[in-house]
Design an enzyme around this catalytic site. Structure first.
Site, PDB file in Angstrom:
ATOM      1  N   HIS A   1     -15.258  74.000 128.607  1.00 48.36           N
ATOM      2  CA  HIS A   1     -16.602  73.410 128.496  1.00 48.36           C
ATOM      3  C   HIS A   1     -17.692  74.271 129.126  1.00 48.36           C
ATOM      4  CE1 HIS A   1     -19.735  70.524 128.069  1.00 48.36           C
ATOM      5  NE2 HIS A   1     -19.841  70.302 129.363  1.00 48.36           N
TER       6      HIS A   1
ATOM      7  N   ASP B   1     -13.434  73.766 124.171  1.00 45.01           N
ATOM      8  CA  ASP B   1     -14.155  72.654 124.792  1.00 45.01           C
ATOM      9  C   ASP B   1     -14.062  71.429 123.898  1.00 45.01           C
ATOM     10  OD1 ASP B   1     -15.903  70.949 126.068  1.00 45.01           O
ATOM     11  OD2 ASP B   1     -17.693  71.951 125.313  1.00 45.01           O
TER      12      ASP B   1
ATOM     13  N   SER C   1     -24.025  72.397 129.050  1.00 50.02           N
ATOM     14  CA  SER C   1     -23.642  70.987 128.949  1.00 50.02           C
ATOM     15  C   SER C   1     -24.882  70.121 128.700  1.00 50.02           C
ATOM     16  CB  SER C   1     -22.879  70.574 130.203  1.00 50.02           C
ATOM     17  OG  SER C   1     -22.284  69.312 130.039  1.00 50.02           O
TER      18      SER C   1
END
Length: 426
Positions: A403, A350, A188
Site C-alpha cells: 500500500h 496493494d 493513501s
C-alpha cells in the site's frame, strides 16, 4: 478635543511598527529548531543530513499548531525541488513517511529488549534529490495539536486550508526556498487531499500581490501514491484484484458478482451482498516507532511542546473528521490541463487501494496516450509498468510493493521519483 499627549508622534509610530515587524519575524524564526542528534541513531556524531522541526499556527481562533520535520536535499538545497509530504489515514503521522517510506531514517527491526529502538541512515531517501517537509496533518495527527476542542473538528477542506496556511508561513520564514520548484505529495487518503491543495494554491497564486503576506508559490505539480480519490472504484476494485491475485476463491468471487451487481461495496444494501463482503474483509517497525516517539528524550530532541499531546500514535482515528470532498478527479483534470505535472504511482500488491482501480480512473480522464504501457527497469530488472498521457500525467506501478510503495521497494521508488522529477521517462 483630546489632549496632545494622546497623539503619538509619526516617528514613534514608525519605530513601533518596525519593532512589531521584527518581533513578528522573530516569532516565526524562533519556531524552527535544528536537530543535530537523535536518540537511538546508531551512526556516531551528528546526523548526516539537515533536520529541522517546528510548529506553525494555522488557526489563531482555536490555537491550531501543526508540527513538521524539514529535511534539506543532500544534492543542492538552493535549487532542488521542495516537496510538501502529507501522510494518509486521515490521521497518520508524517513520521511514517519519514521513517518508513521516503525519509533518511529507518528503524532496525530487532526484538525489543526494553531499551530505546535503534535507527540507521536510509540510503534511498528522496531527500537525495529534493528538500522535504513532512507535515503532521490534519490537526490531531502526530505532534500537531489544538488549544481548543473545536479545533480538532476538521475535514478534507480544512486540511487543505491549513496546509496552505502552513506553507505560506513556512516560506515567509524560509524565503531562500521561494524560487525552488514546489510539489505537493502524499499517499493513501492524502492522495485525495493533495490535488485539492494544489488546486487552491494555484487559485491563490492568481490573487496574491503582497510578497511578505502572500508569497507566490512556484508550484509545478503533484505526486500521489496508492491514492484514494473518493471514487467508488478505489474500493470496488478490491474484489477483482483479490481474485486475480488468488487471494479469494472462485466461489466467493462468483457469489459477490452475482449478489452485489451494481452495489456500492462500501455500503451494500442487500443482505446477501453484505454477508459475502464481510467474509471478504476477514508490523513490527510500527511497534518500535511507537516506543521511540513516546520517549521523553526523543521528544526533547525534536523540541516537542510538553503536554500538548498525551500519547503519540502513528495513526489516530479522527472522530470528527469530515470527508467533505466527494472526489479529487475534477481537481486533477483542472491542474493537469492547466500545464502542471502529475505522477500517480501504485504498489501492485496493494489490496487497500488496488492499482487496477487507479488505472481505471486514470483512463477515465480520457487523456491521450503519449507513451504506451511498458515495463520500466532498475538495475536491469523490471521494477513495474508505466504509461504516460497528455497533460503531463504519468502513471506507474511498482512491482511487488504494497500500500505504501516506498516502504516495500525503496530503491525502485527513488529511481522512479528521480527520473520523473528530472523530466525523464521512467
Amino acid at each position: 478635543m483630546l489632549p496632545a499627549a494622546n497623539y503619538a508622534h509619526p516617528s514613534i509610530m514608525l519605530l513601533f511598527l518596525f519593532f512589531l515587524c521584527i518581533f513578528r519575524w522573530f516569532l516565526f524564526a524562533s519556531a524552527a529548531f535544528k536537530v543535530t542528534h537523535l536518540p537511538g541513531f546508531l551512526q556516531q556524531g551528528a546526523l548526516p543530513f539537515h533536520l529541522e522541526t517546528g510548529y506553525i499556527e494555522v488557526d489563531e481562533v482555536y490555537g491550531v499548531e501543526l508540527f513538521y520535520y524539514f529535511i534539506e536535499s543532500e544534492r543542492n538545497p538552493s535549487e532542488d525541488p521542495l516537496l510538501l509530504w502529507l501522510t494518509g489515514g486521515p490521521g497518520c503521522s508524517a513520521f511514517s513517511g519519514l521513517s518508513l517510506e521516503i525519509g533518511p531514517l529507518k528503524f532496525i527491526s530487532e526484538r525489543y529488549n526494553g531499551s530505546l529502538p535503534n535507527l540507521v541512515y536510509h540510503p534511498y531517501s528522496w531527500n537525495k534529490i529534493s528538500n522535504i517537509i513532512f507535515l503532521d496533518s490534519p490537526v490531531g495527527t502526530g505532534f500537531s495539536f489544538s488549544n481548543h476542542p473545536q479545533g480538532y473538528e476538521t475535514g478534507d477542506k480544512s486540511w487543505s486550508k491549513h496546509a496552505i496556511i502552513f506553507l505560506r508561513k513556512w516560506l515567509i520564514d524560509h524565503q531562500q526556498f521561494l524560487s525552488n520548484p514546489l510539489y505537493i505529495a502524499g499517499d493513501s487518503y492524502a492522495g485525495k487531499v493533495v490535488p485539492l491543495v494544489v488546486h487552491n494554491l494555484l487559485n491563490g497564486n492568481k490573487k496574491q500581490n503582497d510578497l511578505e503576506e502572500h508569497p507566490k508559490f512556484n508550484i509545478q505539480g503533484y505526486v500521489i501514491g496508492n491514492p484514494s480519490t473518493g471514487e467508488l472504484i478505489d474500493y470496488n476494485a478490491r474484489v477483482p484484484f483479490a481474485f486475480g491475485m488468488g487471494i479469494i476463491s472462485d466461489e466467493l468471487y462468483q457469489g459477490i458478482n452475482k449478489n452485489c451487481e451494481g452495489e456500492d461495496y462500501v455500503n451494500p444494501k442487500r443482505p446477501p451482498c453484505a454477508s459475502l463482503l464481510q467474509i471478504f474483509e476477514d508490523t513490527y517497525a510500527y511497534y518500535l516507532m511507537y516506543i521511540w516517539a513516546n520517549s521523553n528524550i526523543v521528544q526533547e530532541a525534536l523540541n516537542v511542546k510538553k503536554g500538548t499531546v498525551k500519547e503519540w500514535q502513528r495513526c489516530l482515528d479522527l472522530n470528527y473528521y469530515k470527508k467533505d470532498i466527494s472526489s479529487s478527479l475534477k481537481y486533477q483534470v483542472n491542474i493537469t490541463t492547466s500545464g502542471y505535472r502529475a505522477l500517480v504511482y501504485s504498489g501492485d500488491h496493494d489490496m487497500l487501494v488496488p492499482f487496477v482501480g487507479t488505472k481505471e480512473w486514470v483512463k477515465s480522464l480520457k487523456f491521450s496516450v503519449t507513451d504506451r504501457w511498458r515495463s520500466w527497469h532498475v538495475g536491469g530488472q523490471v521494477a513495474g509498468y508505466t504509461e504516460s498521457y497528455s497533460n503531463n500525467l504519468t502513471f506507474a506501478t511498482v512491482k511487488g510493493a504494497g500500500h505504501t510503495a516506498p516502504e516495500y521497494k525503496a530503491k525502485e521508488c527513488l529511481a522512479m521519483f528521480r527520473r520523473w522529477i528530472s523530466h525523464r521517462l521512467l
